[in-house]
Design a protein around this motif. Structure first.
Motif, PDB file in Angstrom:
ATOM      1  N   GLU A 168       5.827  -5.808  -8.316  1.00  0.00           N
ATOM      2  CA  GLU A 168       4.737  -4.972  -8.681  1.00  0.00           C
ATOM      3  C   GLU A 168       4.370  -3.765  -7.814  1.00  0.00           C
ATOM      4  OE1 GLU A 168       1.417  -7.257 -10.135  1.00  0.00           O
ATOM      5  OE2 GLU A 168       2.820  -8.303 -11.890  1.00  0.00           O
ATOM      6  N   ILE A 169       4.261  -4.185  -6.586  1.00  0.00           N
ATOM      7  CA  ILE A 169       3.994  -3.223  -5.690  1.00  0.00           C
ATOM      8  C   ILE A 169       5.235  -2.970  -4.683  1.00  0.00           C
ATOM      9  CG2 ILE A 169       2.402  -2.536  -3.803  1.00  0.00           C
ATOM     10  CD1 ILE A 169       1.180  -2.083  -6.512  1.00  0.00           C
ATOM     11  N   PRO A 193       3.031   1.493  -6.802  1.00  0.00           N
ATOM     12  CA  PRO A 193       2.959   0.846  -7.734  1.00  0.00           C
ATOM     13  C   PRO A 193       4.700   0.898  -8.585  1.00  0.00           C
ATOM     14  CG  PRO A 193       1.200   1.963  -8.181  1.00  0.00           C
ATOM     15  CD  PRO A 193       1.992   2.594  -6.841  1.00  0.00           C
ATOM     16  N   THR A 218       9.853   8.712  -6.226  1.00  0.00           N
ATOM     17  CA  THR A 218       9.032   8.890  -7.065  1.00  0.00           C
ATOM     18  C   THR A 218       8.685  10.392  -7.476  1.00  0.00           C
ATOM     19  OG1 THR A 218       6.928   9.069  -5.800  1.00  0.00           O
ATOM     20  CG2 THR A 218       7.621   6.866  -6.127  1.00  0.00           C
ATOM     21  N   SER A 261       5.738   1.020 -11.437  1.00  0.00           N
ATOM     22  CA  SER A 261       5.783   1.702 -12.502  1.00  0.00           C
ATOM     23  C   SER A 261       6.034   3.253 -12.110  1.00  0.00           C
ATOM     24  CB  SER A 261       4.556   1.643 -13.409  1.00  0.00           C
ATOM     25  OG  SER A 261       3.477   1.997 -12.698  1.00  0.00           O
ATOM     26  N   GLU A 262       5.656   3.566 -11.000  1.00  0.00           N
ATOM     27  CA  GLU A 262       5.961   4.871 -10.472  1.00  0.00           C
ATOM     28  C   GLU A 262       7.347   5.329  -9.797  1.00  0.00           C
ATOM     29  OE1 GLU A 262       2.637   6.321  -7.787  1.00  0.00           O
ATOM     30  OE2 GLU A 262       1.280   5.643  -9.227  1.00  0.00           O
TER      31      GLU A 262
END
Length: 270
Positions: free
Chosen positions: A166-167, A180, A198, A182-183
């Motif tokens: 997740e990180i 994160p 990113t 997601s980035e």
């Protein structure tokens, strides 16, 4: 009819010469096989010589035999039939099971003459069949076999992780940046690190792409090249050029990502 050509990639000279002699004994029509001492040399020599058959040791300095096969599939000229590949491995039940599942021929070290004779007969039959087919068919068959090998990670199975990352903890100058997952737009392998890209920039993590991939959510992160894994929601489009090569247009990044032949099927029109 020109003689069949072969290349043996093996980093142990005694084993390489023993296999070359055994091949010449049971396959007189075969031209004297050339030798490559490591994976990098095997890739360069194969692209220069364009042999009909490759005997690839799985574990070599530089690229592994599987990595050589994958890189060859991406760089091989389309007008030339892709070589038949035989993987050579030390006895390993997991690897043998994987090769059989992928319908890839293999030899166990030390090479047994009787088993080699069976392999040679298979190769002869495949070469006869290949003569009547289009080169593109052989490449597609080889790609399908390599995908099956990659899917079950034949050479070094990775331990399953309980939950995807997740990180990402990455180095940026003298700081450790917490990113994160997601980035992350994509991960790119470098010599000793993985570059985390990113929309805001780049950072390095001290791991290999091979170690990282099992920790990622496979539904979100797709490997598109030997050294590239992209988060698919950050891909805007897949673009094919006049030569048929695919590149990915990203959201929030100007560069394009090359897609190798091995992963091009992921972007075929549905």
């Amino acid at each position: 009819m020109p003689s069949i050509t072969a290349l043996i990639a093996e980093d142990e000279p005694l084993l390489a010469n023993a296999l070359r002699q055994a091949l010449q004994d049971c396959w007189p029509e075969l031209g004297p096989p050339q030798l490559a001492a490591n994976g990098d040399a095997a890739l360069a020599q194969a692209l220069a010589q364009l042999p009909d058959v490759l005997f690839l040791d799985i574990r070599m300095p530089g690229r592994s035999g599987l990595e050589v096969a994958r890189d060859l599939a991406d760089a091989w000229p389309e007008q030339r039939p892709f070589p038949l590949i035989v993987f050579v491995t030390a006895y390993d039940n997991y690897a043998v099971e994987a090769f059989e599942h992928a319908a890839v021929d293999y030899l166990l070290k030390p090479v047994n003459q009787a088993r080699l004779t069976v392999t040679v007969q298979r190769l002869k039959q495949q070469l006869e069949q290949r003569a009547a087919a289009h080169p593109e068919q052989h490449l597609e068959q080889a790609l399908a076999q390599l995908r099956r090998l990659a899917a079950i990670d034949a050479i070094q199975p990775q331990a399953a992780v309980d939950a995807p990352l997740e990180i990402i903890r990455a180095a940026v100058g003298n700081q450790v940046r917490l990113i994160p997952i997601s980035e992350v737009i994509y991960f790119e392998a470098t010599d000793k690190y993985v570059n985390v890209v990113t929309a805001d920039g780049e950072a390095l993590i001290r791991t290999s792409l091979r170690e990282l991939i099992p920790q990622l959510d496979a539904r979100q992160f797709w490997q598109v090249h030997r050294g590239t894994v992209v988060q698919i929601r950050h891909v805007q489009a897949a673009q094919r050029d006049e030569a048929g090569k695919i590149s990915l247009i990203l959201r929030n990044r100007p560069e394009k990502l090359a897609v190798s032949r091995l992963f091009a099927h992921l972007f075929r029109q549905m």
